[in-house]
Scaffold this motif. Structure first.
Motif, PDB file in Angstrom:
ATOM      1  N   ALA A 267      -2.979   7.510  -9.068  1.00 53.58           N
ATOM      2  CA  ALA A 267      -4.409   7.206  -9.106  1.00 53.58           C
ATOM      3  C   ALA A 267      -5.085   7.531  -7.777  1.00 53.58           C
ATOM      4  CB  ALA A 267      -4.622   5.746  -9.472  1.00 53.58           C
ATOM      5  N   GLN A 268      -4.374   7.295  -6.690  1.00 54.76           N
ATOM      6  CA  GLN A 268      -4.942   7.576  -5.375  1.00 54.76           C
ATOM      7  C   GLN A 268      -5.344   9.040  -5.233  1.00 54.76           C
ATOM      8  OE1 GLN A 268      -2.703   6.109  -1.996  1.00 54.76           O
ATOM      9  NE2 GLN A 268      -3.204   7.907  -0.781  1.00 54.76           N
TER      10      GLN A 268
ATOM     11  N   GLU B 216      -3.207  11.025 -12.290  1.00 57.69           N
ATOM     12  CA  GLU B 216      -2.689  10.333 -13.471  1.00 57.69           C
ATOM     13  C   GLU B 216      -3.109  11.017 -14.764  1.00 57.69           C
ATOM     14  OE1 GLU B 216      -6.672   8.410 -12.614  1.00 57.69           O
ATOM     15  OE2 GLU B 216      -5.011   9.278 -11.487  1.00 57.69           O
TER      16      GLU B 216
ATOM     17  N   ASP C 181       0.869  -1.191   0.000  1.00 55.30           N
ATOM     18  CA  ASP C 181       0.000   0.000   0.000  1.00 55.30           C
ATOM     19  C   ASP C 181       0.898   1.231   0.000  1.00 55.30           C
ATOM     20  OD1 ASP C 181      -1.984   1.849   0.130  1.00 55.30           O
ATOM     21  OD2 ASP C 181      -2.910   1.096   1.966  1.00 55.30           O
TER      22      ASP C 181
ATOM     23  N   GLU D 274       1.869   4.521 -10.800  1.00 53.41           N
ATOM     24  CA  GLU D 274       0.449   4.534 -11.153  1.00 53.41           C
ATOM     25  C   GLU D 274      -0.470   4.470  -9.938  1.00 53.41           C
ATOM     26  OE1 GLU D 274      -3.487   3.426 -11.957  1.00 53.41           O
ATOM     27  OE2 GLU D 274      -2.058   2.039 -11.038  1.00 53.41           O
ATOM     28  N   PRO D 275      -0.256   3.537  -8.994  1.00 55.95           N
ATOM     29  CA  PRO D 275      -1.179   3.501  -7.848  1.00 55.95           C
ATOM     30  C   PRO D 275      -1.167   4.771  -7.017  1.00 55.95           C
ATOM     31  CG  PRO D 275       0.637   1.938  -7.551  1.00 55.95           C
ATOM     32  CD  PRO D 275       0.696   2.412  -8.957  1.00 55.95           C
ATOM     33  N   ILE D 276      -0.006   5.402  -6.884  1.00 51.13           N
ATOM     34  CA  ILE D 276       0.051   6.638  -6.102  1.00 51.13           C
ATOM     35  C   ILE D 276      -0.640   7.775  -6.833  1.00 51.13           C
ATOM     36  CG2 ILE D 276       1.617   8.412  -5.215  1.00 51.13           C
ATOM     37  CD1 ILE D 276       3.537   6.150  -4.465  1.00 51.13           C
TER      38      ILE D 276
ATOM     39  N   PHE E 127       5.357   1.712  -8.757  1.00 55.57           N
ATOM     40  CA  PHE E 127       4.640   2.426  -7.697  1.00 55.57           C
ATOM     41  C   PHE E 127       4.014   3.732  -8.170  1.00 55.57           C
ATOM     42  CE2 PHE E 127       8.132   0.255  -5.182  1.00 55.57           C
ATOM     43  CZ  PHE E 127       7.326  -0.826  -4.833  1.00 55.57           C
TER      44      PHE E 127
END
Length: 221
Positions: free
Chosen positions: A131-132, A136, A90, A127-129, A125
């Motif tokens: 997107a959060q 993006e 996470d 893309e997920p950050i 790491f």
């Protein structure tokens, strides 16, 4: 519009320490690795000074500090793998955006500038950050520390970005919080802009002589 933006067509942003405060998550992952090795935790203050040269270097600095000497190659590789595991579970749990980031990115994109991300963080790491935080959509190209053989302070990632969009480096701007960002930008022929609130190994980033310094990214627009 900030004067540094005159004739600028493309802006490359650093991530950690520039757009996001990621040290709480990085420190938590580092301390998990140290705990597994029965070593004392590093904590956020130390990790703040160690961030900036990619994940493996971060782990190397943490192990060197805890052991009192550089780790063996096998230990470093194992520690790096464990760090990627813990951080990857996470990567944005405790991470926060810095003030002014959304406003600046929205306005710059609306103004027609190409926005890119050039970070030494592993690509997986990014893309997920982003997107959060809903970021993006702003970036036309993202490069991680493992996207090319070289990473900042080498100018290669920035030169790659400029070439990708067929732009001369003189029309590009590098925005970051550390001496690595400023050195990479200068070597690539980019203009350079620094923010003072991030991670620069405990040194004032203005010592690296960026072309301009702003307190928050909102000052850009």
């Amino acid at each position: 519009m900030h004067p540094i933006l005159k004739d600028i067509r493309l802006i490359s942003f650093d991530l950690d320490g520039t757009l996001i405060d990621s040290v709480p998550d990085l420190a938590a992952a580092v301390d998990k690795v140290l705990e597994e090795l029965d070593l004392p935790p590093a904590g956020e203050v130390k990790v703040t000074r160690w961030v900036g040269n990619g994940a493996q270097k971060l782990v190397e600095r943490a192990l060197t500090d805890a052991l009192g000497e550089p780790p063996e190659v096998e230990s470093l590789e194992a520690g790096h793998r464990r760090f990627l595991y813990h951080y990857g579970r996470d990567p944005g749990a405790r991470t926060r955006l810095y003030p002014g980031v959304c406003e600046a990115l929205d306005a710059l994109q609306a103004g027609g500038r190409i926005l890119t991300l050039v970070t030494n963080k592993p690509y997986a790491f990014i893309e997920p950050i982003l997107a959060q935080f809903g970021l993006e959509r702003h970036f036309a190209l993202c490069l991680g520390g493992d996207s090319l053989p070289q990473k900042k302070p080498d100018p290669a990632p920035l030169l790659h970005v400029a070439a990708h969009f067929d732009l001369p480096p003189s029309t590009c701007l590098m925005v970051g919080d550390s001496r690595h960002d400023i050195a990479a930008g200068r070597a690539a022929g980019f203009r350079t802009l620094a923010v003072p609130y991030g991670y620069n190994h405990g040194e004032p980033v203005q010592n690296s002589l960026p072309d301009a310094l702003i307190e928050t990214l909102k000052e850009l627009v």
